[in-house]
Design a protein around this motif. Structure first.
Motif, short mmCIF file in Angstrom:
data_model
loop_
_atom_site.label_atom_id
_atom_site.label_comp_id
_atom_site.label_asym_id
_atom_site.label_seq_id
_atom_site.Cartn_x
_atom_site.Cartn_y
_atom_site.Cartn_z
N LEU A 179 16.35 -16.91 73.41
CA LEU A 179 16.39 -15.59 73.27
C LEU A 179 14.80 -15.23 73.65
CD1 LEU A 179 18.29 -15.37 69.82
CD2 LEU A 179 19.26 -15.68 72.03
N GLN A 180 14.71 -14.01 74.37
CA GLN A 180 13.55 -13.61 74.94
C GLN A 180 13.35 -12.16 74.40
OE1 GLN A 180 13.81 -14.67 79.16
NE2 GLN A 180 13.32 -16.77 78.64
N ARG A 229 16.38 -10.64 76.68
CA ARG A 229 16.75 -11.58 77.70
C ARG A 229 17.41 -12.72 76.94
NH1 ARG A 229 12.10 -11.86 82.20
NH2 ARG A 229 11.53 -9.76 82.15
N GLU A 230 18.44 -13.19 77.29
CA GLU A 230 19.02 -14.55 76.92
C GLU A 230 19.06 -15.45 78.13
OE1 GLU A 230 21.99 -12.40 73.76
OE2 GLU A 230 22.87 -13.26 75.55
N LEU A 273 21.01 -19.09 84.52
CA LEU A 273 21.66 -17.82 84.39
C LEU A 273 20.82 -17.12 83.20
CD1 LEU A 273 24.16 -15.84 84.61
CD2 LEU A 273 25.22 -17.27 82.81
N THR A 274 20.59 -16.00 83.30
CA THR A 274 19.95 -15.09 82.26
C THR A 274 20.89 -13.64 82.36
OG1 THR A 274 17.77 -15.82 82.68
CG2 THR A 274 17.81 -13.65 81.68
N CYS A 275 21.08 -13.40 81.05
CA CYS A 275 21.67 -12.11 80.81
C CYS A 275 20.47 -11.07 80.01
CB CYS A 275 22.89 -12.34 79.88
SG CYS A 275 24.30 -12.88 80.90
N TYR A 276 20.43 -9.85 80.52
CA TYR A 276 19.64 -8.83 79.64
C TYR A 276 20.46 -7.56 79.66
CZ TYR A 276 18.04 -7.34 84.41
OH TYR A 276 18.04 -6.66 85.65
N ALA A 325 24.04 -9.70 84.66
CA ALA A 325 24.00 -11.30 84.80
C ALA A 325 23.28 -11.46 85.98
CB ALA A 325 25.52 -11.57 84.76
N ALA A 326 22.28 -12.45 85.69
CA ALA A 326 21.41 -12.50 87.11
C ALA A 326 21.03 -14.11 87.11
CB ALA A 326 20.18 -11.86 86.90
N VAL A 327 20.44 -14.61 88.26
CA VAL A 327 20.04 -16.11 88.45
C VAL A 327 18.88 -15.77 89.33
CG1 VAL A 327 22.19 -17.47 87.80
CG2 VAL A 327 21.76 -16.47 90.25
#
Length: 269
Positions: A264-265, A247-248, A172-175, A188-190
């Motif tokens: 953390l990106q 991005r997280e 899971l990545t959130c940006y 909210a993405a995968v």
């Protein structure tokens, strides 16, 4: 029969409060000695006392309690009101705990002011990535605005994936994208191999390859502020500029939030 002191002890209230209830007509003694004025109560009056205390703890005034008792509130009604009040108190406690986490995070950032960055920031080349995602809108970047949006959004994403026959190919990545002065689009993405078609309301998005300053944050995501500000200071100190939405990447999310591991990106140029 119980003396006023014994009745107060069994009812877990004060003698002064029993006298107050008597004066208001809420709970009269079963007997008053005409010679001494001593008040006596019987065991059956504990039920009425319990209703008085419960209703008062629900936030009703004593005048309102008197009206409710006159209307003969049932045990089921009192239980329902107590359950509602308990839910309200639990929500208030949770909100207070979350706010305390944010205060502590803000204090840590203040304590770090002027200190050299000691966090292990690593520059990485992040490849282009196809993701399926859901989006929501938050009223700003404040934790109290982001949290209520991102949590249910991630839960809904997890619920929709199997229904869309989509198998995640990564974590899971959130940006976050700032769309207006006080409006943030939360993603909210995968990662997933997905093409056009009905994806149960999910959107297919191709994230570009970026160069990013990264930092691993350990602990609850509610306390991420000092880590993010450390990344931002590192970026500025090393002559870079931000070049895209932060991005997280959630590497590990155990049941206890204190054990979470998040990368953390910060895209840079």
């Amino acid at each position: 029969m119980f003396s006023i002191g014994d009745f107060a002890r069994h009812g877990r209230v004060s003698v002064r409060m029993l006298r107050h209830y008597d004066a208001l007509g809420l709970l009269r003694p079963a007997r008053v000695d005409p010679a001494t004025g001593y008040r006596s109560y019987d065991a059956g009056q504990l039920a009425r006392l319990n209703r008085i205390v419960a209703l008062k703890d629900l936030g009703f005034t004593l005048e309102q309690v008197a009206t409710l008792l006159t209307d003969e509130v049932t045990v089921e009604q009192v239980r329902g009101m107590l359950a509602l009040r308990r839910a309200e108190l639990e929500a208030a406690l949770a909100e207070g705990a979350a706010r305390l986490v944010q205060v502590e995070a803000r204090l840590r950032t203040i304590e770090d002011e002027g200190r050299p960055t000691t966090h292990d920031v690593v520059v990485k080349e992040l490849p282009a990535l196809r993701v399926v995602e859901l989006t929501g809108v938050a009223a700003g970047f404040a934790p109290e605005a982001i949290g209520p949006v991102v949590r249910p959004l991630c839960a809904e994403l997890g619920r929709r994936l199997p229904l869309a026959d989509v198998t995640p190919a990564g974590r899971l990545t959130c940006y976050y994208e700032q769309r207006a002065e006080d409006e943030v689009v939360v993603h909210a993405a995968v990662p997933a191999s997905a093409g056009p078609g009905d994806l149960n309301g999910l959107t297919v998005v191709d994230l570009p390859a970026v160069r990013a300053a990264t930092l691993v944050h350990r602990g609850a995501i509610d306390g991420v502020l000092p880590s993010w500000q450390a990344v931002v200071r590192w970026v500025a100190d090393h002559g870079f500029t931000s070049a895209g939405p932060q991005r997280e990447l959630y590497l590990d999310c155990p049941e206890d939030p204190s054990g979470w591991v998040t990368e953390l990106q910060e895209p840079i140029s």
